[in-house]
Write an enzyme that holds these catalytic residues in place. Structure first.
Site, PDB file in Angstrom:
ATOM      1  N   HIS A  87      33.945  -3.069  37.684  1.00  0.00           N
ATOM      2  CA  HIS A  87      34.278  -3.082  36.264  1.00  0.00           C
ATOM      3  C   HIS A  87      35.789  -3.189  36.053  1.00  0.00           C
ATOM      4  O   HIS A  87      36.255  -3.878  35.135  1.00  0.00           O
ATOM      5  CB  HIS A  87      33.730  -1.808  35.618  1.00  0.00           C
ATOM      6  CG  HIS A  87      34.083  -1.669  34.177  1.00  0.00           C
ATOM      7  ND1 HIS A  87      34.893  -0.658  33.709  1.00  0.00           N
ATOM      8  CD2 HIS A  87      33.740  -2.398  33.090  1.00  0.00           C
ATOM      9  CE1 HIS A  87      35.032  -0.774  32.403  1.00  0.00           C
ATOM     10  NE2 HIS A  87      34.343  -1.813  31.998  1.00  0.00           N
ATOM     11  N   GLU A  90      36.744  -6.731  36.447  1.00  0.00           N
ATOM     12  CA  GLU A  90      36.351  -7.485  35.253  1.00  0.00           C
ATOM     13  C   GLU A  90      37.481  -7.481  34.222  1.00  0.00           C
ATOM     14  O   GLU A  90      37.831  -8.509  33.646  1.00  0.00           O
ATOM     15  CB  GLU A  90      35.093  -6.895  34.633  1.00  0.00           C
ATOM     16  CG  GLU A  90      34.681  -7.543  33.323  1.00  0.00           C
ATOM     17  CD  GLU A  90      34.005  -6.575  32.365  1.00  0.00           C
ATOM     18  OE1 GLU A  90      34.392  -6.547  31.181  1.00  0.00           O
ATOM     19  OE2 GLU A  90      33.098  -5.838  32.802  1.00  0.00           O
ATOM     20  N   GLU A 167      38.248   4.369  28.548  1.00  0.00           N
ATOM     21  CA  GLU A 167      36.913   3.843  28.237  1.00  0.00           C
ATOM     22  C   GLU A 167      35.841   4.809  28.732  1.00  0.00           C
ATOM     23  O   GLU A 167      34.835   5.035  28.059  1.00  0.00           O
ATOM     24  CB  GLU A 167      36.736   2.472  28.880  1.00  0.00           C
ATOM     25  CG  GLU A 167      35.454   1.768  28.472  1.00  0.00           C
ATOM     26  CD  GLU A 167      35.379   0.355  29.010  1.00  0.00           C
ATOM     27  OE1 GLU A 167      34.324  -0.279  28.808  1.00  0.00           O
ATOM     28  OE2 GLU A 167      36.348  -0.131  29.627  1.00  0.00           O
TER      29      GLU A 167
END
Length: 482
Positions: A87, A90, A167
């Site tokens: 992630h 990404e 996040e």
């Protein structure tokens, strides 16, 4: 944000909403065969010399295309102790290359009226754009460039690490239901990396470095480890020519090894856990069973079991006519909500689950017992012919109607190819669903909905502690993802 039980990214929220509204089974992606009988799209499948697979889904109703590049790497492929790396990368893929510095790709997509973002799951990472048809070459050139040309420095890597940590605060620490799901996965998968969160464990995320990201990128990102899916206003031969002119120039990555992950030992005991949080407004009970995915059923010659689990999930828990909803919410009024699901789209073993929230005066153990009674009835007496036919008809019809969304079609084909299916598997899904029998549905319920293969979670309100925000870093502004 999580969706379809196995993805993490703000980037695909719009697509997630489409999926949630339809709640198609994982191979409800297979609208194509039924569609072909009514003049629907004919999907083309190519392989470039450098190993890139190209799937083209023509749809000429609007002059736009959805372009998705999928990489066969996700959170389950991370090095032990480096959770969150897939992630993290990404996010870093938007930091630019020598040819296209940070921000240029996004600026161009916005200027031509397009949309773009990305998503990460346990089994894959994807990047997509939706742009006018005449701009397809533009986004293909950008994506081909960053496939192997990414430039990373500590100046961009370290601030983005703060972004993913924040996040995690927003999506996990501040969300009791997400935290319960995270804990249940960790308890269900004793040995397999599906037991770790896609976003990562905080203490490991805090240590992720530029060197970690670069090593992961060089190991997994390349044309021979990717699938390109294009849906929209373009013919297959034209898409192939564009792919050869752009992606075809990218060199293969050497040394790619088969994805071999630690597998689960035999499940011999049911597990349970309780998460108490002062922010809980509605208690809930959830259960996850370890069951075959489409890929593992196919690999182990468990013919028809994944499809039967698909139908079972629909009968048990999809909509107001499902067994769970009718029994717990309508008839007995012990729940205010209830449902079940099966998501076959996993490269390794998958999950079948149910969930319910209690009505006034009903305890979670009472609600769990009532849900168990619904499952026991299916195990002991099976399902009716009427239920079976209604479920199969609805599933196939939903898949056909879903063709109206080209982005969903691109996503469904890509997800299938990332998790052990082929284009032919996708095409033949309606026929396999039609072939499911009531006996098969009862058999898979008896074999796989065994509590010793499960984890049960209770979500309750903690009344002994005040509501507190988790300790963490200060919010950091993200460019695209948060």
């Amino acid at each position: 944000m999580t969706f379809r039980k196995n993805e993490f990214s703000v980037g695909a929220v719009a697509l997630a909403v489409v999926l949630a509204s339809l709640w198609l089974p994982a191979f409800g992606i297979a609208a194509e065969t039924a569609a072909a009988k009514t003049g629907g799209p004919k999907v083309a499948d190519f392989k470039l010399a450098n190993g890139l697979e190209l799937v083209v889904i023509p749809d000429h109703r609007a002059p736009v295309v959805t372009h998705m590049i999928w990489y066969k790497v996700g959170a389950a492929d991370e090095t032990a102790g480096k959770s969150g790396l897939a992630h993290f990368l990404e996010h870093l893929m938007f930091k630019g290359t020598a040819k296209n510095p940070a921000g240029r790709f996004s600026t161009v997509v916005a200027r031509i009226g397009g949309q773009e973002n990305a998503f990460t799951s346990s089994d894959y990472t994807g990047y997509y754009q939706r742009v006018p048809s005449e701009q397809l070459r533009t986004v293909m050139e950008f994506e081909a460039d960053r496939m192997t040309g990414l430039v990373l420095t500590d100046a961009v890597v370290l601030p983005e690490r703060d972004v993913i940590l924040e996040e995690r605060n927003q999506r996990m620490e501040n969300n009791p239901r997400a935290r319960l799901g995270e804990q249940m996965d960790a308890a269900l998968f004793l040995n397999h990396p599906y037991g770790k969160p896609i976003i990562g464990w905080r203490h490991e995320m805090e240590q992720l470095s530029r060197d970690d990201a670069i090593a992961f990128y060089k190991r997994f990102y390349g044309p021979n480890d990717a699938v390109l899916v294009i849906a929209g206003d373009i013919e297959p031969d034209a898409a192939l020519k564009l792919a050869q002119d752009t992606y075809g120039k990218v060199k293969r990555v050497d040394g790619l090894a088969p994805r071999q992950r630690p597998q689960e030992p035999p499940q011999v005991s049911p597990r349970s856990l309780t998460l108490a949080d002062p922010r809980v407004e509605q208690p809930a009970v959830q259960r996850s069973y370890l069951v075959p995915s489409f890929a593992t059923a196919k690999a182990n010659k468990l013919s028809g079991q994944s499809e039967a689990l698909d139908v079972l999930g629909h009968i048990l828990g999809t909509g107001s006519n499902s067994r769970m909803y009718r029994s717990l919410v309508v008839d007995k009024r012990v729940a205010v909500s209830a449902g079940a699901y099966y998501d076959s789209s996993a490269l390794d073993m998958a999950k079948f689950g149910f969930y319910a929230s209690p009505g006034a005066g009903v305890t979670l153990p009472q609600l769990e017992a009532e849900a168990d009674a619904v499952i026991a009835q299916v195990v002991d007496k099976g399902v009716t012919d009427e239920e079976l036919e209604r479920a199969k008809s609805r599933m196939i019809a939903d898949a056909i109607y879903a063709q109206d969304n080209q982005a969903s079609m691109a996503r469904w084909y890509g997800q299938a190819l990332m998790t052990g299916a082929t284009v032919e598997d996708v095409r033949t899904w309606p026929d396999r669903i039609r072939a499911v029998t009531a006996q098969q549905v009862q058999d898979v319920a008896r074999e796989w909905l065994d509590k010793k293969r499960s984890v049960t979670g209770y979500l309750i309100k903690d009344t002994t502690a005040p509501v507190q925000q988790p300790a963490g870093i200060q919010p950091v502004k993200a460019e695209k993802r948060s």
